[in-house]
Design a protein around this motif. Sequence first.
Motif, short mmCIF file in Angstrom:
data_model
loop_
_atom_site.label_atom_id
_atom_site.label_comp_id
_atom_site.label_asym_id
_atom_site.label_seq_id
_atom_site.Cartn_x
_atom_site.Cartn_y
_atom_site.Cartn_z
N ALA A 186 0.83 -1.21 0.00
CA ALA A 186 0.00 0.00 0.00
C ALA A 186 0.86 1.26 0.00
CB ALA A 186 -0.94 -0.01 1.20
N ASP A 187 1.98 1.20 0.70
CA ASP A 187 2.89 2.35 0.76
C ASP A 187 4.29 1.80 1.02
OD1 ASP A 187 4.40 4.57 1.28
OD2 ASP A 187 2.91 5.54 2.57
N LEU A 206 0.63 3.43 -3.57
CA LEU A 206 -0.59 2.93 -4.24
C LEU A 206 -1.85 3.39 -3.52
CD1 LEU A 206 -0.04 -0.82 -5.27
CD2 LEU A 206 -0.25 1.15 -6.78
N ASN A 207 -1.77 3.46 -2.19
CA ASN A 207 -3.00 3.79 -1.46
C ASN A 207 -3.35 5.28 -1.52
OD1 ASN A 207 -1.28 4.95 0.42
ND2 ASN A 207 -1.84 3.57 2.11
N ARG A 208 -2.53 6.07 -2.19
CA ARG A 208 -2.89 7.48 -2.37
C ARG A 208 -3.32 7.78 -3.79
NH1 ARG A 208 -1.34 11.24 1.90
NH2 ARG A 208 -0.14 10.13 3.48
N LEU A 209 -3.41 6.77 -4.63
CA LEU A 209 -3.84 7.02 -6.01
C LEU A 209 -5.33 7.38 -6.01
CD1 LEU A 209 -2.04 4.18 -8.01
CD2 LEU A 209 -1.28 6.53 -7.58
N TRP A 240 -7.63 11.23 5.54
CA TRP A 240 -6.21 11.53 5.34
C TRP A 240 -5.81 12.68 6.27
CZ3 TRP A 240 -2.93 8.27 3.25
CH2 TRP A 240 -3.43 7.26 2.41
N ALA A 300 -3.55 -5.83 2.57
CA ALA A 300 -3.62 -4.76 1.57
C ALA A 300 -4.90 -3.94 1.76
CB ALA A 300 -3.56 -5.34 0.16
N VAL A 357 -5.55 4.81 7.13
CA VAL A 357 -4.74 3.69 6.63
C VAL A 357 -3.26 3.99 6.80
CG1 VAL A 357 -6.53 2.96 5.00
CG2 VAL A 357 -4.75 4.53 4.23
N PRO A 358 -2.45 2.93 6.97
CA PRO A 358 -1.01 3.14 7.13
C PRO A 358 -0.46 3.98 5.98
CG PRO A 358 -1.56 0.84 7.50
CD PRO A 358 -2.82 1.51 7.03
N GLN A 377 -6.29 -3.05 -6.74
CA GLN A 377 -4.88 -2.67 -6.64
C GLN A 377 -4.02 -3.81 -6.14
OE1 GLN A 377 -6.23 0.73 -4.22
NE2 GLN A 377 -4.75 1.93 -5.35
N GLY A 392 -4.41 -1.71 4.43
CA GLY A 392 -3.48 -0.66 3.99
C GLY A 392 -4.12 0.36 3.07
N GLY A 393 -5.41 0.17 2.75
CA GLY A 393 -6.09 1.16 1.92
C GLY A 393 -6.08 0.85 0.44
N LEU A 394 -5.79 -0.41 0.09
CA LEU A 394 -5.84 -0.79 -1.32
C LEU A 394 -7.15 -1.50 -1.61
CD1 LEU A 394 -2.24 -2.16 -1.99
CD2 LEU A 394 -3.12 0.17 -2.22
N ARG A 431 -14.81 5.07 -2.27
CA ARG A 431 -13.80 4.52 -1.38
C ARG A 431 -14.27 4.43 0.08
NH1 ARG A 431 -8.54 3.67 -3.37
NH2 ARG A 431 -8.78 2.17 -1.71
#
Lengths: 343, 608
Positions: free
Chosen positions: A92-93, A320-323, B419, B289, B445-446, B236, B292-294, B414
Amino acid sequence: MATKSPNVNLVNLSKADYRGAPTTLCQGCGHNSITSQLITACYELSLTPEDIVKFSGIGCSSKAPTYFLDRAFGFNGLHGRMPSLATGTMFADTTLTGIGMSGDGDSASIGMGQFKHVMRRNLPLVYIIANNGVYGLTKGQFSATAEEGLALKGQGQNQYMPIDIVWEAVISNATFVARSFAGDPKQVRELLKAALNHRGIAVLDIISPCVTFNNQDDSHHSYAWGREHEVALHDLSYVPVAEEIMVDYEDGEAKEVTMHDGSRIMLRKVDNDYDPTDRSSILCMLEDANRRQELLTGLIYIDTNQESLFDLYNLPDEPLNRLTPDRIRPSRESLDEINALMF
Amino acid sequence: MSTDPSQTSNRTFVQPVVNEFSITVGTENGSGSQTSNVTLLRAFFKMGIPISGKNLFPSNIQGLPTWYTIRVNKDGYIARSETTEIVIAMNPKTFARDLALVEPGGVFFYADDVKQPINRDDITVYPMPVKKLSKESDAPSNLRSYVANFVYVGVLAQMLDIDADKIYQALDFHFKGKQKPIDLNFNIVKSAMVWAAENLEKTDPYRVVPMDATSGHIMTSGNTAGALGSIYGGVQFTGWYPITPATGVAEAISQYSPKLRKDPETGKHTFAVVQAEDELAAVGMAIGAGWGGLRSMTSTSGPGISLMTEYVSLAYFAEIPVVIWNVQRMGPSTGLPTRTSQGDINLSYFLGQGDTKHVVLLPGSANECFRFGWEAFDLAEQFQTPVLVLSDLDLGMNQWMTPPFEYPDKPIDRGKVLWEDDLDKLEDWGRYLDIDGDSIPYRTVPGNRHPKSGYFTRGTGHDDYANYSEEPDQWEKNMDRLNRKFELARAAIPDAEITSVEGAKVGLIAFGSTDPAIREAQDHMRADGFEVDYLRLRALPVNDTVREFIRTHERVYVIEMNRDGQLHQILTVEVPDCAMSLISIPHNDGLPMTAAWIENAILNKERN
């Protein structure tokens, strides 16, 4: 650089900023000592807690992430399945630093599969195994790292041969493998610092005595046995990029390993000529140490050239998690092309 | 290119049967017959004739008997047919059995090197010089057994009037325009056509005539469709482990993503796929994942679902979005791994230890696999919970004619993710704090660098701020909130689809791949004067549409492919006031359901 008070580090944080909840482990537990060195290592390296993410499985060891880095994200997952969890999250990051906390029950038994597979994938993760040879949370059963012949209260005598975590890590192509002893805090701390800067999997098998169930003097996972039998391969210190090497080593006295970011591990020889970048010699050395009943500690193997898991993927620089949604949904036109292909 | 190898035609038709029959091809597994069969299927499709193809294959790589059935149907019925009018026998081991399959008045094509008795006089029999023609072909000796399968394509083309141009187009597609294999195979098709024209006298009634009933349709498998839907849903991360019949999902994600999900500006990939060491790890990665926000998923089948149970329970409790495709196969453990089933609906709905229940999407077509592919992510993230998509081997692995994929009609949702800027604005935030009063908390998320963003996720009891707690009230309060979240999902999930007729007092409820068979049965029964309404369930839990449908019918038959009537059990519990009007008709022998079976089962119950 801004002037800093003596009680804060380069990112202006005090040691308290790296602490966690008070420990609920037994007093004297080796895991508390590891936790404390981890806090010191992160503080001294001036890491930002939000840049770190903690993972653990199940067991006394896996409770430990509650006791450090309160401000970091953490996930206490399933028994033996911390590595898969960490693998997914780290995608994710990839700028995050991952710390996985596990134990001998968690990694050498139920989690052996995931332990070995995360090695071969070379996931950037500090993988700590607080190894005490015993299941603590379920009150004192033998673990897979318990030595043959070990006698435990209520359990009789261990009949099986032990699993050597270091050995398993090396043959699974881990790129950073160390063994240490919770009773040797300085070595633990320096190894942690080096591990935190390794780009790949960094396994630390730390003998961490269980004061409640397995600390008899003749147990191979006790404080007394560790103190008596520890043979450090080298006197090890980690030197960050920005720092000068302060100690003068005589020619041939110290070996230097340069990490991917330019920082260095200085290994001052103690009484042998060990080269931790030579894989082929490791197994002989471990075998000899076992025969001599030595607890061999230090950096046992390091490879700074092997690509990490994320080097194998063509990932964007941005996590990726900020896209944003528009960057993860293909265009309307592309679907027309896809439909035309479906025949 | 000559596509009409023969002008010779010597035909004496009885009453012709046009565009309405089934073909069964009996071959040996691993002999390469799949290419020939799919070529035939595509040629019919390109001729505009509705078709379905089903691979009835053994759990084996090479040597065991395998069958492929193609149903050609002008009325658009694409369920499996119980009868087969045309049989092609290529396998000596199943020759007698294949011969017995042919309906009276049907046709039997056989490889003439098989010397076995043919003791039926109620069918038409045509030999095919398979060995001879493949030996005479320009195929190298190691490929002869593969091209041999194109002999029956050519003979069939000649005898049924299949347009050779369309066969060429199908080969061109299959071999992605590579001229050498296209020519190799097409040449043998042509020579078989010439041979058939010169040597066989057509005495059977079956033939095809071009139609315009497939335009506006595509051909795809549910697995490919689900994968593409996921890609358009912005997946993702995919963690997976090979298992029949789900493997195609992850493989298609790997196949299509590099093109579809390459960032146009940077050329970087906006996705990652990891083949895990087992299903325990596959789901662990996917949940890691998701945390982790995916947008994260895994795909598996029943045995893999069992292994994923513990992590899914944790994800439900810790409120982590993840999408899990369960492409169902038959039975526990190995069971019948290459046969289809709907036996995992109970397992999937209640998957986990403790109190767990999940949103389960039930795609009924390949097209809907695409739709649910992306919609599943919106639901998972909106409700911060695992969402299961329940497909099956028949839907997942077979080629289906289906409407084209439609671009998502909703923007990506989402869910509630905070954030750094968002946290600055919030006075009080806790991971499990119900700020909006809708039971759905906000998550971070991390990678979020705000000092307040971090929290500790655990399977142990926790309070609103994710702190460890064993307080009885706290535990119960949290479980009640999870339940309210689930109740809320009832209104957000895909609604049921109802096909109703005037005055019907009896209803049918079904889901998934049985849809074509149910529709066909519904039409048949109507033709016989028995009107039934049909509700196709598209998701669990049930909503008011389903309750209302059950309440407004005297009797409702619940049709599903398992032994115990699992959906019937769920409906009985969820709509208890109508439990007595729900009648279970389960059936599962590993083969896709047929309209004839459904009709028969319902009429039997109606008579009693």
